[in-house]
Design a protein around this motif. Structure first.
Motif, PDB file in Angstrom:
ATOM      1  N   ILE A 105       0.841  -1.207   0.000  1.00 40.18           N
ATOM      2  CA  ILE A 105       0.000   0.000   0.000  1.00 40.18           C
ATOM      3  C   ILE A 105       0.871   1.250   0.000  1.00 40.18           C
ATOM      4  CG2 ILE A 105      -1.633   1.311   1.414  1.00 40.18           C
ATOM      5  CD1 ILE A 105      -2.894  -1.334   2.209  1.00 40.18           C
ATOM      6  N   SER A 106       2.034   1.178   0.616  1.00 35.07           N
ATOM      7  CA  SER A 106       2.936   2.330   0.617  1.00 35.07           C
ATOM      8  C   SER A 106       3.419   2.654  -0.787  1.00 35.07           C
ATOM      9  CB  SER A 106       4.136   2.051   1.526  1.00 35.07           C
ATOM     10  OG  SER A 106       3.715   1.847   2.862  1.00 35.07           O
ATOM     11  N   THR A 107       3.522   1.649  -1.651  1.00 36.47           N
ATOM     12  CA  THR A 107       3.912   1.910  -3.039  1.00 36.47           C
ATOM     13  C   THR A 107       2.773   2.526  -3.843  1.00 36.47           C
ATOM     14  OG1 THR A 107       3.255  -0.314  -3.777  1.00 36.47           O
ATOM     15  CG2 THR A 107       5.506  -0.034  -2.979  1.00 36.47           C
ATOM     16  N   TYR A 108       1.544   2.397  -3.328  1.00 41.52           N
ATOM     17  CA  TYR A 108       0.375   3.011  -3.967  1.00 41.52           C
ATOM     18  C   TYR A 108       0.355   4.470  -3.540  1.00 41.52           C
ATOM     19  CZ  TYR A 108      -4.474   3.384  -5.606  1.00 41.52           C
ATOM     20  OH  TYR A 108      -5.628   3.729  -6.266  1.00 41.52           O
ATOM     21  N   PHE A 166      -3.242   0.433  -8.501  1.00 39.67           N
ATOM     22  CA  PHE A 166      -3.836  -0.615  -7.678  1.00 39.67           C
ATOM     23  C   PHE A 166      -3.309  -1.996  -8.074  1.00 39.67           C
ATOM     24  CE2 PHE A 166      -7.286  -3.762  -7.191  1.00 39.67           C
ATOM     25  CZ  PHE A 166      -7.406  -3.744  -5.815  1.00 39.67           C
ATOM     26  N   PHE A 167      -3.307  -2.286  -9.378  1.00 37.11           N
ATOM     27  CA  PHE A 167      -2.805  -3.583  -9.830  1.00 37.11           C
ATOM     28  C   PHE A 167      -1.289  -3.685  -9.649  1.00 37.11           C
ATOM     29  CE2 PHE A 167      -6.852  -3.486 -12.226  1.00 37.11           C
ATOM     30  CZ  PHE A 167      -7.364  -4.698 -11.785  1.00 37.11           C
ATOM     31  N   LEU A 168      -0.597  -2.561  -9.710  1.00 34.63           N
ATOM     32  CA  LEU A 168       0.833  -2.579  -9.427  1.00 34.63           C
ATOM     33  C   LEU A 168       1.102  -2.967  -7.984  1.00 34.63           C
ATOM     34  CD1 LEU A 168       3.728  -1.967 -10.426  1.00 34.63           C
ATOM     35  CD2 LEU A 168       3.380   0.402  -9.681  1.00 34.63           C
ATOM     36  N   SER A 169       0.286  -2.476  -7.073  1.00 33.37           N
ATOM     37  CA  SER A 169       0.445  -2.840  -5.666  1.00 33.37           C
ATOM     38  C   SER A 169       0.145  -4.317  -5.443  1.00 33.37           C
ATOM     39  CB  SER A 169      -0.477  -1.979  -4.794  1.00 33.37           C
ATOM     40  OG  SER A 169      -0.143  -0.608  -4.907  1.00 33.37           O
ATOM     41  N   ALA A 212       4.630 -10.623  -5.732  1.00 34.09           N
ATOM     42  CA  ALA A 212       6.049 -10.845  -6.020  1.00 34.09           C
ATOM     43  C   ALA A 212       6.870 -10.919  -4.743  1.00 34.09           C
ATOM     44  CB  ALA A 212       6.569  -9.727  -6.926  1.00 34.09           C
ATOM     45  N   VAL A 213       6.593 -10.029  -3.803  1.00 33.14           N
ATOM     46  CA  VAL A 213       7.347 -10.037  -2.544  1.00 33.14           C
ATOM     47  C   VAL A 213       7.084 -11.317  -1.760  1.00 33.14           C
ATOM     48  CG1 VAL A 213       7.534  -8.912  -0.292  1.00 33.14           C
ATOM     49  CG2 VAL A 213       7.542  -7.537  -2.365  1.00 33.14           C
TER      50      VAL A 213
END
Length: 545
Positions: A202-205, A215-218, A224-225
């Motif tokens: 969520i921090s990357t959002y 949203f899909f990137l998060s 992945a993580v």
């Protein structure tokens, strides 16, 4: 000498594999034009580049607080110490000390509550808090741009980390119902890792409004993580299992040392790869207890267990000392009454929407259902603890994050004090069994496996018993009898000589048991009515074993 050679080889590998150092984006900013605090700053002083990392804000523009060298500033909570020093032994001890049989029998329910339940809690808490933030703006308690959707989801993700340390300690002392204990214990261990990864995702959002691409990137970052961290945990577990060929049973202290260092290296390697060390060390602990533990000598088994118990005890006590200290030493507390009340209401609603609907779904088609008494106790035991506190303490640079930190601190303290102190009366009120030995309880005899987890049990029966256990432990059957013929060289290399002895002994025992059971089928025709064939067979099996 061996340890020195190992360190030299490790240093050479790191030197060759590490990427060259880069200085980031090399963007030059004017400090007066920055709206947010950068996480790191590079200073070029006469050609020498120095890097400084942000720790916390110590004084505002109009503050007249304590001097920077005062005791209050020196005793401030440092989240980096928590995540890198205190949290890994707690997570590893929790995973390593799991009752493996009960855990894998209930793995479907545990995974459902830990993964799906955490996502449900995050979404409900974030949505409810977004509504309360709008109410705060209407009441004039906050400006329109102080809180964003990401701040509410951030609060929802960190509040999804249940950490019932005090409740589980009471459960272990009273020996409560094994189903209740393993559901709460498994959920708390797994959803800590899920909440941490979810918070970072969520921090990357970074947008204040909803955007489908971000949203899909998060979501992709979260998957992945988690997958990468699981891979590192599995890789280090395999490396640790290879020590079965080193004949270290005569050196229990060396066994314990290697076991500890390789386990800790799991966390460090995952963090160095920008993954989640907590997820990696959690999966490593589960796998170590399932396989590596059986390769250790008797003395090393006791030592490793005591070592991690001691580290877990010290870490938990330091963390709760930090929590109490932060209540009085943090200089930027902002207590918003509406936000605090909304936090307690949203946590309660999210826990209700988490426990009862998921329990209903899990009970469909189940022989041994989750009773309402256990559901009520799970609802009651959803405490918030050190993980939520540390996640909130990582960033207090904005007013919204300071409100979140102060609210999280109050939630943690009140839930631990109130709910933790009323655990025993609640057990009595719900009539939940205590003094139950999980290895001798009636439920343990029926092997009450989750129907939700039937693919996992099929996977375990096929892959675990035929391939993983013979390759990673001294147990049989030998890989030479389970792998194809063209894999014979690899099978001979990975199979322990002790596995052939165990396999031959088990084969003889099975033949003996088959002969005795065949004989009893004829004798039981003339046996007395009160003596059943099953009873006789159980005694014969016990004698053979």
């Amino acid at each position: 000498t061996g340890a020195g050679n190992f360190r030299s080889v490790l240093g050479l590998v790191l030197k060759c594999a590490a990427s060259p150092w880069t200085s980031g984006t090399r963007n030059v900013h004017n400090c007066a034009s920055l709206n947010a605090t950068p996480l790191s700053v590079l200073l070029n002083i006469t050609g020498h580049v120095h890097q400084y990392q942000h720790l916390r804000e110590v004084r505002g523009p109009n503050d007249r607080t304590e001097p920077l060298n005062s005791v209050l500033h020196k005793l401030s909570f440092n989240p980096e110490i928590f995540f890198n020093l205190f949290l890994p032994p707690i997570i590893f001890h929790g995973a390593y000390s799991l009752n493996q049989r009960l855990f894998f029998n209930k793995i479907g329910s545990v995974l459902t509550f830990a993964f799906l339940g955490t996502l449900i809690s995050c979404g409900i808490i974030g949505a409810c808090m977004y509504g309360f933030v709008k109410l705060m703006v209407q009441l004039g308690h906050a400006a329109a741009g102080d809180f964003h959707l990401t701040d509410c989801l951030f609060f929802g993700s960190l509040m999804s980390a249940t950490d019932p340390v005090s409740v589980l300690a009471i459960f272990a002392e009273l020996q409560v119902d094994s189903d209740l204990y393993i559901l709460l214990f498994g959920e708390s261990i797994l959803n800590d890792a899920v909440a941490i990864v979810l918070t970072y995702a969520i921090s990357t959002y970074s947008t204040s409004t909803f955007e489908a691409s971000s949203f899909f990137l998060s979501i992709g970052h979260f998957i992945a993580v988690f997958a990468g961290s699981f891979g590192i945990g599995l890789a280090y577990t395999i490396v640790t299992h290879l020590t079965k060929f080193m004949q270290l049973n005569s050196h229990p202290l060396l066994e314990t040392g290697l076991f500890f260092l390789l386990s800790w290296s799991t966390f460090l390697s995952a963090e160095a790869c920008s993954l989640s060390g907590i997820v990696a060390v959690m999966f490593c602990g589960i796998m170590q207890a399932h396989y590596t533990f059986h390769n250790l000598s008797a003395e090393a088994k006791v030592r490793t267990k005591q070592l991690f118990e001691c580290l877990n005890f010290l870490a938990e006590n330091f963390i709760f000392c930090y929590i109490g200290l932060a209540l009085f030493t943090f200089q930027k507390h902002i207590f918003q009454v509406v936000f605090i009340c909304g936090a307690f209401i949203s946590i309660l609603v999210a826990r209700v929407c988490n426990v009862y609907p998921l329990s209903f779904l899990l009970n469909l088609g189940q022989r041994n259902k989750i009773p309402f008494s256990i559901q009520h106790m799970m609802m009651f035991s959803g405490l918030r603890g050190a993980v939520a506190f540390a996640l909130a303490a990582q960033d207090t640079t904005t007013e919204a994050r300071r409100v979140i930190f102060s609210t999280t601190l109050l939630v943690v303290l009140l839930t631990v004090w109130v709910l933790g102190s009323t655990t025993i009366p609640m057990l009595t009120c719900l009539d939940i069994r205590i003094g139950v030995n999980p290895d001798e309880s009636p439920r343990a005899e029926h092997c009450d496996q989750d129907q939700v987890a039937w693919p996992i049990h099929v996977f375990k029966m096929q892959l675990h018993h035929r391939y993983l256990r013979p390759a990673l432990t001294h147990s049989g059957p030998p890989l030479t009898s389970t792998l194809p013929l063209w894999c014979t060289p690899v099978a001979k290399l990975l199979t322990s000589p002790h596995a052939y002895e165990v396999h031959a002994c088990c084969h003889f025992t099975c033949l003996q048991e088959l002969f005795l059971n065949t004989l009893l089928m004829g004798l039981n025709r003339c046996s007395t009515p009160h003596q059943t064939p099953g009873t006789v067979t159980i005694h014969i099996q016990y004698m053979c074993i």
